[in-house]
Design a protein around this motif. Structure first.
Motif, mmCIF file in Angstrom:
data_model
loop_
_atom_site.group_PDB
_atom_site.id
_atom_site.type_symbol
_atom_site.label_atom_id
_atom_site.label_comp_id
_atom_site.label_asym_id
_atom_site.label_seq_id
_atom_site.Cartn_x
_atom_site.Cartn_y
_atom_site.Cartn_z
ATOM 1 N N ASN A 75 3.280 -0.696 -13.465
ATOM 2 C CA ASN A 75 3.794 0.675 -13.524
ATOM 3 C C ASN A 75 4.086 1.273 -12.142
ATOM 4 O O ASN A 75 4.440 2.449 -12.054
ATOM 5 N N GLU A 76 3.931 0.476 -11.093
ATOM 6 C CA GLU A 76 4.259 0.936 -9.742
ATOM 7 C C GLU A 76 5.708 0.561 -9.414
ATOM 8 O O GLU A 76 6.099 -0.599 -9.573
ATOM 9 N N PRO A 77 6.512 1.507 -8.956
ATOM 10 C CA PRO A 77 7.929 1.204 -8.705
ATOM 11 C C PRO A 77 8.174 0.309 -7.492
ATOM 12 O O PRO A 77 9.151 -0.449 -7.464
ATOM 13 N N TYR A 93 22.066 -11.657 -8.105
ATOM 14 C CA TYR A 93 22.410 -10.246 -8.298
ATOM 15 C C TYR A 93 22.000 -9.727 -9.674
ATOM 16 O O TYR A 93 21.541 -8.592 -9.791
ATOM 17 N N ALA A 94 22.141 -10.551 -10.699
ATOM 18 C CA ALA A 94 21.748 -10.109 -12.042
ATOM 19 C C ALA A 94 20.240 -9.859 -12.102
ATOM 20 O O ALA A 94 19.787 -8.882 -12.712
ATOM 21 N N GLU A 95 19.459 -10.724 -11.460
ATOM 22 C CA GLU A 95 18.008 -10.541 -11.425
ATOM 23 C C GLU A 95 17.649 -9.279 -10.645
ATOM 24 O O GLU A 95 16.736 -8.533 -11.025
ATOM 25 N N ALA A 96 18.364 -9.043 -9.561
ATOM 26 C CA ALA A 96 18.128 -7.836 -8.762
ATOM 27 C C ALA A 96 18.352 -6.587 -9.606
ATOM 28 O O ALA A 96 17.534 -5.665 -9.616
ATOM 29 N N ILE A 97 19.459 -6.571 -10.346
ATOM 30 C CA ILE A 97 19.789 -5.417 -11.182
ATOM 31 C C ILE A 97 18.728 -5.197 -12.251
ATOM 32 O O ILE A 97 18.291 -4.071 -12.502
ATOM 33 N N ASP A 98 18.281 -6.285 -12.858
ATOM 34 C CA ASP A 98 17.259 -6.184 -13.903
ATOM 35 C C ASP A 98 15.977 -5.548 -13.354
ATOM 36 O O ASP A 98 15.409 -4.631 -13.972
ATOM 37 N N ALA A 99 15.525 -6.006 -12.183
ATOM 38 C CA ALA A 99 14.299 -5.460 -11.584
ATOM 39 C C ALA A 99 14.480 -3.995 -11.201
ATOM 40 O O ALA A 99 13.594 -3.163 -11.438
ATOM 41 N N LEU A 100 15.628 -3.672 -10.637
ATOM 42 C CA LEU A 100 15.874 -2.303 -10.173
ATOM 43 C C LEU A 100 15.990 -1.318 -11.336
ATOM 44 O O LEU A 100 15.478 -0.192 -11.260
ATOM 45 N N LEU A 101 16.647 -1.744 -12.399
ATOM 46 C CA LEU A 101 16.775 -0.866 -13.569
ATOM 47 C C LEU A 101 15.407 -0.571 -14.189
ATOM 48 O O LEU A 101 15.139 0.548 -14.635
ATOM 49 N N LYS A 102 14.552 -1.588 -14.218
ATOM 50 C CA LYS A 102 13.201 -1.377 -14.764
ATOM 51 C C LYS A 102 12.369 -0.489 -13.832
ATOM 52 O O LYS A 102 11.705 0.449 -14.270
ATOM 53 N N GLY A 103 12.417 -0.777 -12.563
ATOM 54 C CA GLY A 103 11.558 -0.088 -11.612
ATOM 55 C C GLY A 103 11.884 1.377 -11.411
ATOM 56 O O GLY A 103 10.976 2.199 -11.216
ATOM 57 N N ASP A 105 12.637 3.590 -13.420
ATOM 58 C CA ASP A 105 12.058 4.451 -14.456
ATOM 59 C C ASP A 105 10.601 4.805 -14.184
ATOM 60 O O ASP A 105 10.043 5.685 -14.836
ATOM 61 N N TYR A 106 9.983 4.117 -13.218
ATOM 62 C CA TYR A 106 8.591 4.422 -12.858
ATOM 63 C C TYR A 106 8.493 5.393 -11.678
ATOM 64 O O TYR A 106 7.391 5.765 -11.282
ATOM 65 N N VAL A 107 9.645 5.770 -11.118
ATOM 66 C CA VAL A 107 9.637 6.699 -9.978
ATOM 67 C C VAL A 107 9.400 8.120 -10.485
ATOM 68 O O VAL A 107 10.106 8.592 -11.381
ATOM 69 N N ILE A 108 8.413 8.796 -9.903
ATOM 70 C CA ILE A 108 8.086 10.169 -10.305
ATOM 71 C C ILE A 108 8.098 11.063 -9.072
ATOM 72 O O ILE A 108 7.373 10.810 -8.101
#
Length: 240
Positions: A75-77, A93-103, A105-108
């Motif tokens: 849960n840490e971005p 690049y596809a893996e990068a996008i996947d990680a960034l899109l998930k991460g 959402d954890y930014v507060i």
């Protein structure tokens, strides 16, 4: 302290702090690594390791260690961002996008961090030639942080390569150089946009500034300088 308490993670993390302040970055990273090997449940130390991976441009280590940190702290971005950057450098690049899109959402309540996520997404989508998504993420990054020089520069440069929205690109690149006036790569971006806009004398002036800031050893910027000189009729200097 380490001699007396060799199995205490805190001893190694304190030593790492001092090593880093003494500009012994690789040794500092090793001590932080020893700290997490003794106690994996210290997220701030994991973050320091990843930050030093980035500082050392060790993207292989960043790729591996960000995945370890993600498993421990899902849960840490931060680890998602570092994984995105590392995957981008590995051209995944596809893996990068996947990680960034998930991460993201954890930014507060952290606009600067969110801007970094959108910036990296913009870079990754651009490499996949998904330009609409790339531009959209750059716009979102600038909403979060209007003075993000990395976004201003990259967004402007990629628009110039596509020959799109050149007035917007010129304004963003000018702002980049106002915020960071001595960076040769930013000066080159501005010069290249001016070149495309057929403002050749201005482009030459900005490339000369870049040369004074170390661009005389950069093959891409040297090639741009040659293009401008050639268009201005100075073929001898251009071939040089």
């Amino acid at each position: 302290l380490i001699e007396v308490h060799p199995d205490d993670a805190k001893s190694h993390s304190i030593y790492a702090d001092f090593l880093y302040r003494d500009k012994k970055t690789e040794l500092a990273r090793e001590e932080f690594r020893k700290a997490v090997s003794l106690d994996k449940n210290r997220y701030p130390i994991w973050y320091e390791i990843l930050r030093l991976d980035a500082e050392l441009n060790d993207f292989e280590a960043m790729y591996k260690e960000s995945k370890e940190a993600m498993e421990l702290y899902p849960n840490e971005p931060g680890p998602y961002l570092f994984l995105g950057v590392a995957a981008y450098q590995k051209k995944n690049y596809a893996e990068a996008i996947d990680a960034l899109l998930k991460g993201k959402d954890y930014v507060i309540d952290n606009k600067l961090l969110l801007s970094q996520f959108y910036s990296s997404l913009g870079d990754s989508y651009n490499q996949l030639k998904e330009y609409t998504k790339s531009d959209d993420n750059y716009e979102k990054a600038l909403i979060q942080d209007p003075n993000n020089v990395g976004v201003l520069n990259n967004y402007a440069y990629y628009l110039s390569l596509r020959g799109e929205n050149l007035d917007k690109a010129e304004k963003m690149s000018r702002k980049t150089n106002e915020l960071e006036p001595l960076v040769s790569s930013y000066q080159d971006t501005y010069a290249w946009i001016l070149y495309i806009l057929n403002k050749l004398e201005d482009a030459k002036l900005w490339l000369e500034k870049a040369m004074k800031n170390g661009a005389d050893k950069n093959p891409v910027i040297l090639e741009h300088y040659g293009d401008v000189l050639y268009r201005l009729g100075d073929t001898k200097s251009a071939f040089e």
